[in-house]
Design a protein around this motif. Structure first.
Motif, PDB file in Angstrom:
ATOM      1  N   ALA A 112       0.923   6.376  -8.624  1.00 38.09           N
ATOM      2  CA  ALA A 112       2.008   5.400  -8.581  1.00 38.09           C
ATOM      3  C   ALA A 112       1.551   4.104  -9.219  1.00 38.09           C
ATOM      4  N   GLY A 113       2.415   3.552 -10.039  1.00 36.60           N
ATOM      5  CA  GLY A 113       2.097   2.296 -10.690  1.00 36.60           C
ATOM      6  C   GLY A 113       3.311   1.391 -10.745  1.00 36.60           C
ATOM      7  N   LEU A 114       3.061   0.101 -10.855  1.00 38.49           N
ATOM      8  CA  LEU A 114       4.134  -0.887 -10.951  1.00 38.49           C
ATOM      9  C   LEU A 114       4.204  -1.451 -12.355  1.00 38.49           C
ATOM     10  N   LEU A 115       5.422  -1.613 -12.837  1.00 35.54           N
ATOM     11  CA  LEU A 115       5.656  -2.283 -14.125  1.00 35.54           C
ATOM     12  C   LEU A 115       4.807  -1.671 -15.232  1.00 35.54           C
ATOM     13  N   VAL A 116       4.790  -0.356 -15.293  1.00 36.55           N
ATOM     14  CA  VAL A 116       4.013   0.343 -16.324  1.00 36.55           C
ATOM     15  C   VAL A 116       4.865   0.458 -17.585  1.00 36.55           C
ATOM     16  N   VAL A 117       4.419  -0.159 -18.656  1.00 33.65           N
ATOM     17  CA  VAL A 117       5.180  -0.102 -19.899  1.00 33.65           C
ATOM     18  C   VAL A 117       4.974   1.265 -20.542  1.00 33.65           C
ATOM     19  N   GLU A 118       5.878   1.620 -21.405  1.00 35.95           N
ATOM     20  CA  GLU A 118       5.876   2.966 -21.966  1.00 35.95           C
ATOM     21  C   GLU A 118       4.553   3.312 -22.636  1.00 35.95           C
ATOM     22  N   ARG A 119       4.009   2.387 -23.389  1.00 30.45           N
ATOM     23  CA  ARG A 119       2.790   2.698 -24.138  1.00 30.45           C
ATOM     24  C   ARG A 119       1.580   2.883 -23.222  1.00 30.45           C
TER      25      ARG A 119
ATOM     26  N   PHE B 287       8.870   2.769  -2.532  1.00 32.06           N
ATOM     27  CA  PHE B 287       8.576   3.888  -3.435  1.00 32.06           C
ATOM     28  C   PHE B 287       9.444   3.815  -4.687  1.00 32.06           C
ATOM     29  N   SER B 288      10.693   3.452  -4.519  1.00 31.16           N
ATOM     30  CA  SER B 288      11.619   3.451  -5.652  1.00 31.16           C
ATOM     31  C   SER B 288      11.265   2.417  -6.695  1.00 31.16           C
ATOM     32  N   SER B 289      10.340   1.525  -6.395  1.00 33.82           N
ATOM     33  CA  SER B 289       9.921   0.509  -7.363  1.00 33.82           C
ATOM     34  C   SER B 289       8.837   1.013  -8.306  1.00 33.82           C
ATOM     35  N   TYR B 290       8.235   2.148  -7.968  1.00 35.02           N
ATOM     36  CA  TYR B 290       7.056   2.597  -8.682  1.00 35.02           C
ATOM     37  C   TYR B 290       7.382   3.599  -9.778  1.00 35.02           C
ATOM     38  N   THR B 291       6.723   3.418 -10.903  1.00 37.07           N
ATOM     39  CA  THR B 291       6.614   4.493 -11.880  1.00 37.07           C
ATOM     40  C   THR B 291       5.672   5.536 -11.312  1.00 37.07           C
ATOM     41  N   MET B 292       6.048   6.791 -11.440  1.00 42.06           N
ATOM     42  CA  MET B 292       5.218   7.868 -10.903  1.00 42.06           C
ATOM     43  C   MET B 292       4.697   8.744 -12.045  1.00 42.06           C
TER      44      MET B 292
ATOM     45  N   GLN C 276       0.848  -1.196   0.000  1.00 40.90           N
ATOM     46  CA  GLN C 276       0.000   0.000   0.000  1.00 40.90           C
ATOM     47  C   GLN C 276       0.880   1.241   0.000  1.00 40.90           C
ATOM     48  N   VAL C 277       0.505   2.222  -0.804  1.00 37.54           N
ATOM     49  CA  VAL C 277       1.238   3.480  -0.898  1.00 37.54           C
ATOM     50  C   VAL C 277       0.245   4.619  -0.719  1.00 37.54           C
ATOM     51  N   GLN C 278       0.575   5.547   0.143  1.00 38.61           N
ATOM     52  CA  GLN C 278      -0.231   6.753   0.294  1.00 38.61           C
ATOM     53  C   GLN C 278       0.529   7.924  -0.327  1.00 38.61           C
ATOM     54  N   LEU C 279      -0.198   8.731  -1.074  1.00 36.12           N
ATOM     55  CA  LEU C 279       0.415   9.841  -1.794  1.00 36.12           C
ATOM     56  C   LEU C 279      -0.230  11.158  -1.356  1.00 36.12           C
TER      57      LEU C 279
ATOM     58  N   TYR D 111      -2.180   2.984 -13.175  1.00 36.72           N
ATOM     59  CA  TYR D 111      -1.657   3.400 -11.873  1.00 36.72           C
ATOM     60  C   TYR D 111      -2.544   2.862 -10.748  1.00 36.72           C
ATOM     61  N   LEU D 112      -1.891   2.389  -9.709  1.00 36.79           N
ATOM     62  CA  LEU D 112      -2.594   1.737  -8.612  1.00 36.79           C
ATOM     63  C   LEU D 112      -3.044   2.704  -7.522  1.00 36.79           C
TER      64      LEU D 112
END
Length: 126
Positions: A98-105, A29-34, A1-4, A113-114
């Motif tokens: 914040a999202g995980l493993l978000v590909v460029e497209r 946090f460092s694992s997430y695409t923002m 869980q991430v709070q922003l 984003y989660l």
């Protein structure tokens, strides 16, 4: 869980600058695409910018290219959106996500984003 939690919004004249911050709490946090998105009244939420977990790659909507920059400090669990040469059409509520493993497209898609912040209002006077 991430709070922003976003901050830094406010009222600025056209041509001015603002820097938005988004502080994350939680793990990895460092694992997430923002990403940063915005929503103006009566309009759909739209993509603004994104940055990969490492900070090596950044992406921008055409409407903000050359005016906005995105950066992150993984040690501080923070992502920033520097907005320069603001225009009245930039006025909106700005959200970080914040999202995980978000590909460029998929970076520009909100459903990639989660986790989302509550938003910060940016008002640009002409």
């Amino acid at each position: 869980q991430v709070q922003l939690v976003e901050s830094g919004g406010g009222l600025v004249q056209a041509g001015g600058s603002l820097r938005l911050s988004c502080v994350a709490s939680g793990r990895s946090f460092s694992s997430y695409t923002m990403g940063w998105f915005r929503q103006a009244p009566g309009k759909d939420r739209e993509f603004v910018a994104a940055i990969t977990w490492s900070g090596d790659s950044t992406y921008f909507a055409d409407s903000v290219k050359g005016r906005f920059t995105i950066s992150r400090d993984n040690a501080e669990n923070t992502v920033y959106l520097q907005m320069n040469s603001l225009k009245p059409e930039d006025q909106a509520i700005y959200y970080c996500a914040a999202g995980l493993l978000v590909v460029e497209r998929a970076l520009s898609r909100s459903n990639s984003y989660l986790y989302w912040g509550q938003g910060t209002q940016v008002t640009v006077s002409s």
